[in-house]
Design a protein around this motif. Structure first.
Motif, PDB file in Angstrom:
ATOM      1  N   TYR A 274       0.848  -1.186   0.000  1.00 32.50           N
ATOM      2  CA  TYR A 274       0.000   0.000   0.000  1.00 32.50           C
ATOM      3  C   TYR A 274       0.881   1.233   0.000  1.00 32.50           C
ATOM      4  O   TYR A 274       1.984   1.221   0.553  1.00 32.50           O
ATOM      5  CB  TYR A 274      -0.921   0.011   1.227  1.00 32.50           C
ATOM      6  N   ILE A 275       0.401   2.298  -0.648  1.00 29.70           N
ATOM      7  CA  ILE A 275       1.096   3.574  -0.638  1.00 29.70           C
ATOM      8  C   ILE A 275       0.451   4.422   0.455  1.00 29.70           C
ATOM      9  O   ILE A 275      -0.725   4.781   0.360  1.00 29.70           O
ATOM     10  CB  ILE A 275       0.979   4.299  -1.992  1.00 29.70           C
ATOM     11  N   VAL A 276       1.205   4.708   1.504  1.00 28.14           N
ATOM     12  CA  VAL A 276       0.681   5.394   2.691  1.00 28.14           C
ATOM     13  C   VAL A 276       1.260   6.806   2.699  1.00 28.14           C
ATOM     14  O   VAL A 276       2.437   6.997   2.992  1.00 28.14           O
ATOM     15  CB  VAL A 276       1.058   4.635   3.973  1.00 28.14           C
ATOM     16  N   THR A 277       0.429   7.774   2.353  1.00 28.74           N
ATOM     17  CA  THR A 277       0.962   9.097   2.080  1.00 28.74           C
ATOM     18  C   THR A 277       0.198  10.203   2.799  1.00 28.74           C
ATOM     19  O   THR A 277      -1.022  10.117   2.965  1.00 28.74           O
ATOM     20  CB  THR A 277       0.948   9.378   0.561  1.00 28.74           C
ATOM     21  N   ASN A 278       0.929  11.238   3.197  1.00 27.10           N
ATOM     22  CA  ASN A 278       0.321  12.431   3.761  1.00 27.10           C
ATOM     23  C   ASN A 278      -0.130  13.407   2.675  1.00 27.10           C
ATOM     24  O   ASN A 278      -0.695  14.455   2.977  1.00 27.10           O
ATOM     25  CB  ASN A 278       1.293  13.146   4.702  1.00 27.10           C
ATOM     26  N   ILE A 279       0.125  13.096   1.417  1.00 28.99           N
ATOM     27  CA  ILE A 279      -0.349  13.952   0.324  1.00 28.99           C
ATOM     28  C   ILE A 279      -1.857  14.119   0.450  1.00 28.99           C
ATOM     29  O   ILE A 279      -2.595  13.146   0.527  1.00 28.99           O
ATOM     30  CB  ILE A 279       0.004  13.346  -1.045  1.00 28.99           C
ATOM     31  N   SER A 280      -2.300  15.367   0.482  1.00 21.62           N
ATOM     32  CA  SER A 280      -3.725  15.666   0.657  1.00 21.62           C
ATOM     33  C   SER A 280      -4.203  16.692  -0.357  1.00 21.62           C
ATOM     34  O   SER A 280      -5.031  17.545  -0.074  1.00 21.62           O
ATOM     35  CB  SER A 280      -3.980  16.180   2.079  1.00 21.62           C
ATOM     36  N   SER A 281      -3.659  16.592  -1.562  1.00 16.03           N
ATOM     37  CA  SER A 281      -4.004  17.535  -2.621  1.00 16.03           C
ATOM     38  C   SER A 281      -5.190  17.062  -3.451  1.00 16.03           C
ATOM     39  O   SER A 281      -5.541  17.703  -4.450  1.00 16.03           O
ATOM     40  CB  SER A 281      -2.799  17.775  -3.529  1.00 16.03           C
ATOM     41  N   GLY A 282      -5.795  15.958  -3.050  1.00 15.22           N
ATOM     42  CA  GLY A 282      -6.949  15.431  -3.771  1.00 15.22           C
ATOM     43  C   GLY A 282      -7.377  14.102  -3.187  1.00 15.22           C
ATOM     44  O   GLY A 282      -6.809  13.607  -2.214  1.00 15.22           O
ATOM     45  N   SER A 283      -8.396  13.518  -3.785  1.00 15.88           N
ATOM     46  CA  SER A 283      -8.920  12.233  -3.340  1.00 15.88           C
ATOM     47  C   SER A 283      -7.927  11.111  -3.631  1.00 15.88           C
ATOM     48  O   SER A 283      -6.920  11.308  -4.326  1.00 15.88           O
ATOM     49  CB  SER A 283     -10.238  11.936  -4.063  1.00 15.88           C
ATOM     50  N   ASP A 284      -8.220   9.927  -3.101  1.00 14.38           N
ATOM     51  CA  ASP A 284      -7.369   8.770  -3.387  1.00 14.38           C
ATOM     52  C   ASP A 284      -7.285   8.519  -4.889  1.00 14.38           C
ATOM     53  O   ASP A 284      -6.238   8.131  -5.409  1.00 14.38           O
ATOM     54  CB  ASP A 284      -7.909   7.522  -2.682  1.00 14.38           C
ATOM     55  N   GLU A 285      -8.392   8.738  -5.605  1.00 14.21           N
ATOM     56  CA  GLU A 285      -8.404   8.538  -7.054  1.00 14.21           C
ATOM     57  C   GLU A 285      -7.463   9.527  -7.748  1.00 14.21           C
ATOM     58  O   GLU A 285      -6.742   9.160  -8.690  1.00 14.21           O
ATOM     59  CB  GLU A 285      -9.827   8.700  -7.597  1.00 14.21           C
TER      60      GLU A 285
END
Length: 330
Positions: A88-99
């Motif tokens: 799984y890619i576990v990221t704090n990136i929050s610039s958009g949805s998972d899609e």
């Protein structure tokens, strides 16, 4: 993107104590019997991924730099795809949805097979933010309108923090696509006004909990959660109490609990480049962690205390396959 737990206020990013050599952790209670009793020559033939049911990869600094795949990252995921090993890619990136994040990583050349492999801080925060909105609370976001609407949808009580006159909850998304300085100034004034009028301040839900993250050419960049220490420092002369921060992304437990739920097991290995988010967050959730000296830690200079000591340290991602990290922990 990542850094230190924020629940109890804001402190230095790296512990002042002297860095210590990585110490072995106790064997997992879920380790296969064969691994515990195999002869030494058989153990030496095993690789690191044989010890775990799934691998968790940080994105920024481990698999990608901005929008480009880091050397070898695509090959590692391709090998895992062929072997059938879950990851799984576990990221704090929050610039958009998972899609949206899935599409971004695919465009970078990473052969991630499906969107359900993305576990993002924004996605984990979505449920909490919708709870706040359903309760009638005013929620403002640090980030772009595109990111907020992509993750949470549109709602009459959801507004951009750089224009809202008041709010009950501030949700920290990403620092892309908007004027962060202008937003920070406006948020500071809003917190101060609430403090004067009510003696209280809004709470913070930190989707992206990164205070720093790696930029181009080994540079460092302030992450969106620098807003927390900025607010605390700016309001200190007015007698402001500690700001309440609820972590959704790393190093908070929520994002790791989501990983455990998806994988159906807690026999997971977190691979990251930051001590204060990837390593400490995984360990606090009861998971093993590997610190890779890429991204933020590309010079191997990150310090850690006992709480941040990884189970393994690797120079390249390929070491999870070649066996030199197992059975001896570096």
């Amino acid at each position: 993107m990542r850094v230190r737990a924020l629940q109890e206020g804001y402190h230095g990013y790296f512990p002042a104590s002297k860095a210590r050599p990585v110490q072995p952790q106790k064997e997992s209670a879920y380790a296969p019997t064969a691994a515990l009793h195999s002869p030494p020559e058989l153990e030496r033939a095993q690789t690191l991924i044989d010890r775990y049911d799934a691998i968790l990869f940080d994105a920024m600094g481990v698999l990608i730099s901005e929008n480009d795949a880091l050397p070898g990252a695509a090959d590692i995921l391709a090998q895992l795809n062929m072997s059938g090993q879950p990851y799984y890619i576990v990221t704090n990136i929050s610039s958009g949805s998972d899609e949206t994040i899935f599409a971004r990583l695919r465009d970078a050349g990473l052969p991630i097979p499906a969107v359900d492999r993305i576990v993002s801080a924004g996605g984990v925060a979505r449920h909490r933010v919708l709870e706040e909105l359903s309760a009638g609370r005013l929620v403002s976001y640090v980030g772009s309108a595109h990111a907020a609407h992509d993750i949470f949808g549109k709602h009459p009580n959801l507004h951009c923090a750089d224009t809202a006159e008041t709010f009950d909850t501030l949700v920290v998304l990403d620092d892309e696509g908007f004027d962060f300085k202008r937003a920070a100034d406006h948020i500071l004034s809003t917190f101060h006004r609430r403090l004067i009028e009510t003696g209280e301040m809004p709470r913070i839900i930190a989707a992206n909990a990164d205070i720093i993250y790696p930029g181009k050419n080994s540079s460092l960049v302030f992450g969106p959660s620098i807003i927390g220490p900025m607010l605390q420092a700016g309001l200190a002369p007015f007698g402001a109490p500690p700001i309440s921060v609820e972590l959704m992304g790393k190093p908070g437990r929520a994002i790791f609990e989501e990983c455990i739920a998806r994988a159906g097991t807690d026999r997971l290995l977190m691979v990251g480049d930051q001590v204060d988010t990837d390593i400490k967050g995984a360990k606090a959730a009861g998971l093993d962690a590997l610190l890779v000296t890429t991204g933020l830690n590309n010079s191997g200079e990150l310090r850690h205390d006992e709480n941040g000591a990884p189970a393994y340290v690797a120079k390249t991602l390929s070491q999870i396959f070649d066996g030199d990290l197992f059975p001896h922990r570096r």
